[in-house]
Design an enzyme around this catalytic site. Sequence first.
Site, PDB file in Angstrom:
ATOM      1  N   ASP A  28       0.825  -1.210   0.195  1.00 15.62           N
ATOM      2  CA  ASP A  28      -0.147   0.068   0.088  1.00 15.62           C
ATOM      3  C   ASP A  28       0.913   1.103  -0.086  1.00 15.62           C
ATOM      4  O   ASP A  28       1.626   1.272   1.086  1.00 15.62           O
ATOM      5  CB  ASP A  28      -0.814  -0.003   1.222  1.00 15.62           C
ATOM      6  CG  ASP A  28      -1.786   1.146   1.475  1.00 15.62           C
ATOM      7  OD1 ASP A  28      -1.914   1.862   0.494  1.00 15.62           O
ATOM      8  OD2 ASP A  28      -2.230   1.604   2.432  1.00 15.62           O
ATOM      9  N   ASP A  32      -4.144   3.935   2.430  1.00 15.04           N
ATOM     10  CA  ASP A  32      -5.520   3.387   2.833  1.00 15.04           C
ATOM     11  C   ASP A  32      -5.820   2.206   3.231  1.00 15.04           C
ATOM     12  O   ASP A  32      -7.045   1.848   3.430  1.00 15.04           O
ATOM     13  CB  ASP A  32      -6.347   3.932   1.559  1.00 15.04           C
ATOM     14  CG  ASP A  32      -6.116   3.020   0.544  1.00 15.04           C
ATOM     15  OD1 ASP A  32      -5.192   2.142   0.523  1.00 15.04           O
ATOM     16  OD2 ASP A  32      -6.939   3.272  -0.621  1.00 15.04           O
ATOM     17  N   ASP A  36      -1.940  -1.173  -3.754  1.00 12.24           N
ATOM     18  CA  ASP A  36      -2.284  -0.394  -4.818  1.00 12.24           C
ATOM     19  C   ASP A  36      -1.011  -0.490  -5.891  1.00 12.24           C
ATOM     20  O   ASP A  36       0.181  -0.998  -5.524  1.00 12.24           O
ATOM     21  CB  ASP A  36      -2.509   0.907  -4.589  1.00 12.24           C
ATOM     22  CG  ASP A  36      -1.579   1.582  -3.722  1.00 12.24           C
ATOM     23  OD1 ASP A  36      -0.268   1.412  -3.750  1.00 12.24           O
ATOM     24  OD2 ASP A  36      -1.837   2.292  -2.792  1.00 12.24           O
ATOM     25  N   ASP A 105      -5.251 -10.224 -15.618  1.00 14.14           N
ATOM     26  CA  ASP A 105      -6.446 -11.260 -15.216  1.00 14.14           C
ATOM     27  C   ASP A 105      -7.698 -10.753 -16.219  1.00 14.14           C
ATOM     28  O   ASP A 105      -8.064  -9.636 -16.181  1.00 14.14           O
ATOM     29  CB  ASP A 105      -6.832 -11.115 -13.809  1.00 14.14           C
ATOM     30  CG  ASP A 105      -7.211 -12.242 -13.323  1.00 14.14           C
ATOM     31  OD1 ASP A 105      -7.852 -13.233 -14.057  1.00 14.14           O
ATOM     32  OD2 ASP A 105      -6.969 -12.623 -12.190  1.00 14.14           O
ATOM     33  N   ASP A 206     -10.121 -15.785 -16.298  1.00 14.74           N
ATOM     34  CA  ASP A 206     -10.788 -16.420 -15.176  1.00 14.74           C
ATOM     35  C   ASP A 206     -12.018 -17.349 -15.535  1.00 14.74           C
ATOM     36  O   ASP A 206     -12.896 -17.280 -16.507  1.00 14.74           O
ATOM     37  CB  ASP A 206     -11.504 -15.348 -14.598  1.00 14.74           C
ATOM     38  CG  ASP A 206     -12.094 -15.374 -13.154  1.00 14.74           C
ATOM     39  OD1 ASP A 206     -11.364 -15.837 -12.125  1.00 14.74           O
ATOM     40  OD2 ASP A 206     -13.626 -15.258 -13.053  1.00 14.74           O
ATOM     41  N   GLU A 265      -7.910 -20.290 -16.574  1.00 15.52           N
ATOM     42  CA  GLU A 265      -8.573 -21.218 -15.287  1.00 15.52           C
ATOM     43  C   GLU A 265      -9.724 -22.126 -15.502  1.00 15.52           C
ATOM     44  O   GLU A 265     -10.614 -21.432 -16.215  1.00 15.52           O
ATOM     45  CB  GLU A 265      -8.701 -20.162 -14.291  1.00 15.52           C
ATOM     46  CG  GLU A 265      -9.051 -20.583 -12.957  1.00 15.52           C
ATOM     47  CD  GLU A 265     -10.043 -19.915 -11.878  1.00 15.52           C
ATOM     48  OE1 GLU A 265     -10.069 -19.985 -10.668  1.00 15.52           O
ATOM     49  OE2 GLU A 265     -10.673 -19.286 -12.594  1.00 15.52           O
ATOM     50  N   HIS A 338      -4.847 -16.770  -4.858  1.00 17.37           N
ATOM     51  CA  HIS A 338      -5.843 -16.092  -3.943  1.00 17.37           C
ATOM     52  C   HIS A 338      -7.125 -17.105  -3.465  1.00 17.37           C
ATOM     53  O   HIS A 338      -8.036 -16.527  -2.827  1.00 17.37           O
ATOM     54  CB  HIS A 338      -6.322 -14.792  -4.634  1.00 17.37           C
ATOM     55  CG  HIS A 338      -6.931 -15.113  -6.010  1.00 17.37           C
ATOM     56  ND1 HIS A 338      -6.193 -15.536  -7.025  1.00 17.37           N
ATOM     57  CD2 HIS A 338      -8.192 -14.829  -6.128  1.00 17.37           C
ATOM     58  CE1 HIS A 338      -7.354 -15.869  -8.044  1.00 17.37           C
ATOM     59  NE2 HIS A 338      -8.190 -15.245  -7.648  1.00 17.37           N
ATOM     60  N   ASP A 339      -6.984 -18.190  -4.418  1.00 18.68           N
ATOM     61  CA  ASP A 339      -8.433 -19.022  -3.937  1.00 18.68           C
ATOM     62  C   ASP A 339      -8.023 -20.117  -3.109  1.00 18.68           C
ATOM     63  O   ASP A 339      -9.125 -20.893  -2.605  1.00 18.68           O
ATOM     64  CB  ASP A 339      -9.074 -19.356  -4.921  1.00 18.68           C
ATOM     65  CG  ASP A 339      -9.552 -18.337  -5.903  1.00 18.68           C
ATOM     66  OD1 ASP A 339      -9.999 -17.301  -5.703  1.00 18.68           O
ATOM     67  OD2 ASP A 339      -9.757 -18.403  -7.302  1.00 18.68           O
TER      68      ASP A 339
END
Length: 571
Positions: A28, A32, A36, A105, A206, A265, A338-339
């Site tokens: 970051d 925030d 990013d 992605d 995806d 994917e 991330h899954d």
Amino acid sequence: MTPTAGRRDTDWWKSAVVYQIYPRSFADSDGDGFGDLGGIIERLDHLQALGVDVVWLSPIYRSPQADNGYDVSDYRDIDPMFGTLTDFDTLLAKVHELGMKLMMDLVVNHTSDEHPWFVESRSSREHPKRDWYIWRDAAGGAEPNNWGSFFGGSAWEWEPATGQYYLHLFDRKQPDLNWENPQVRKAVHDIMRWWLDRGVDGFRMDVINFIAKADGLPDTPAVPGQRFAIAFDGFAHGPRVHDYLAEMTREVFADRDGAFLTVGEMPGVTPAEARHYTDPARGEVNMVFQFEHVSVDHSPTNKFDYLGLDRLVLKNALYRWQEALAETGWNSLYWGNHDQPRVVSRFGDDDPDYWAASAKALGTVLHGMRGTPYVYQGEELAMTNYPFRIPQDHQDLEAVNYFQHVLELGGDEGAAQAGLAKISRDNARTPMQWDAGPNAGFTAGVPWLPVNPNYTWLNAAAQIEAPDSVFAHYRALIRLRHELPVLVDGDFTPLLAQDPQIWAYTRTTPHRRLLVIANCGRDPRVVDIGPEWTTADLLLANLPDTPTTSGSPRLQLAGWDARIYSADARK
Ligand code: NOJ
């Protein structure tokens, strides 16, 4: 970052290693609490030190963030939480300057319900974009079929204003596009061309095997006790999916100079299907993400029903894919994303005594195989699962919906909580652990998801310079892939296939042969490797003081001992 010598430009991705960034949790730069693009730019030296070739960014497009960006409302803009298109151009230029490539992605099975296409589509039955999504009348006053959503409940949402249901395989804020409509396909091609014109080097697509739904959208066989069921037979590998992908290749890539990386994917894909998708002669995708090895420890109908790990099943799942794509097609190799939960906690051993060795051993057996390895952010540090204690710790809508569902049905809360702690996607989404400072150096503000408390000792700063760190081991694995053509092209032959604890296989070309061997468990083992390896050179080991040759056909392996031996194939 040196491509393996002699490789043709068109298949550069065969000797590449890809690093996945989940931008909201990486770094970051503005305080925030969300990662990013500025944060990624500041941390590119980390990727350069690791030596990866490609950076894959999870979605950064404008999005209401119902599913952390996998719900896109504008494919041609960056979400303000991540930055601007100018920041993106800066990032892309820097990635290229450092000799790496960047993969986007591409989330086009569905859009956000806030995408202008869907806003128009839902506005009236007569709107020209009505047919861009999948609308159906009620059947007998209920949903058009029994398909369930991956995030719980029905895959259909009733739209009172126009008196029809729309299909959403994921959240109701993620309506499925109708790929049968050629205008939809053309709109997707245009988006892809737009990003390629900007300079990106490929796409991770995806759930791309879900884009073609079965004709007539028939019911799927019911699962006992459930009103709705995940209808793989209704949307995976549907009738025209291969045509759609081949058309995409023709329309988007065919007339371009250069070669791009495409990875689809594909939940539920079988090796036979994957051979079709990745057969270069068919021109569909370079490789797929299959799910067999990350499905071995939970129930097929409920991923939070944790069943325990059978190491033999895990090993053989990956070996089967090695063998299935040996002649035609290409594998992707991954432990996490991330899954998925963190691999060291899932398939390794995150007890402090075994944490580093098991992470290195798992890295070794994966990176030794044939295919393109993917490293998920933090895996190179052996980041672990988060110690979730209460259901409210989870933010992911999949986890939140699931727990709600269990409560509604009066199910076993304790079991649900244990399953979530083990498998929930938030395990992989906690902030990247950069150093031992406040919030692990991820943010100067309040992180959107708590930092794993082990950041005080488990962090990048503690590992980058340490010669025996997990990071150093991953760096060595990546360097070997670049230096040794046998790791890219060599044949794969399993050894000791029925041993659940020992992973062993050879990789062979006419010039060189490698033995990759690991003891994936705590107990020491003595393994017969045969006389041909006694004088082979040790290329890489994960434990201190490993002798440079085995010297004996019988190898003594300590717990989580992993090694790569190399020999001249002509001797
Ligand atoms: C797969 C993505 O990896 C996951 O994060 C997402 O929730 C679904 N597809 C829906 O886009």
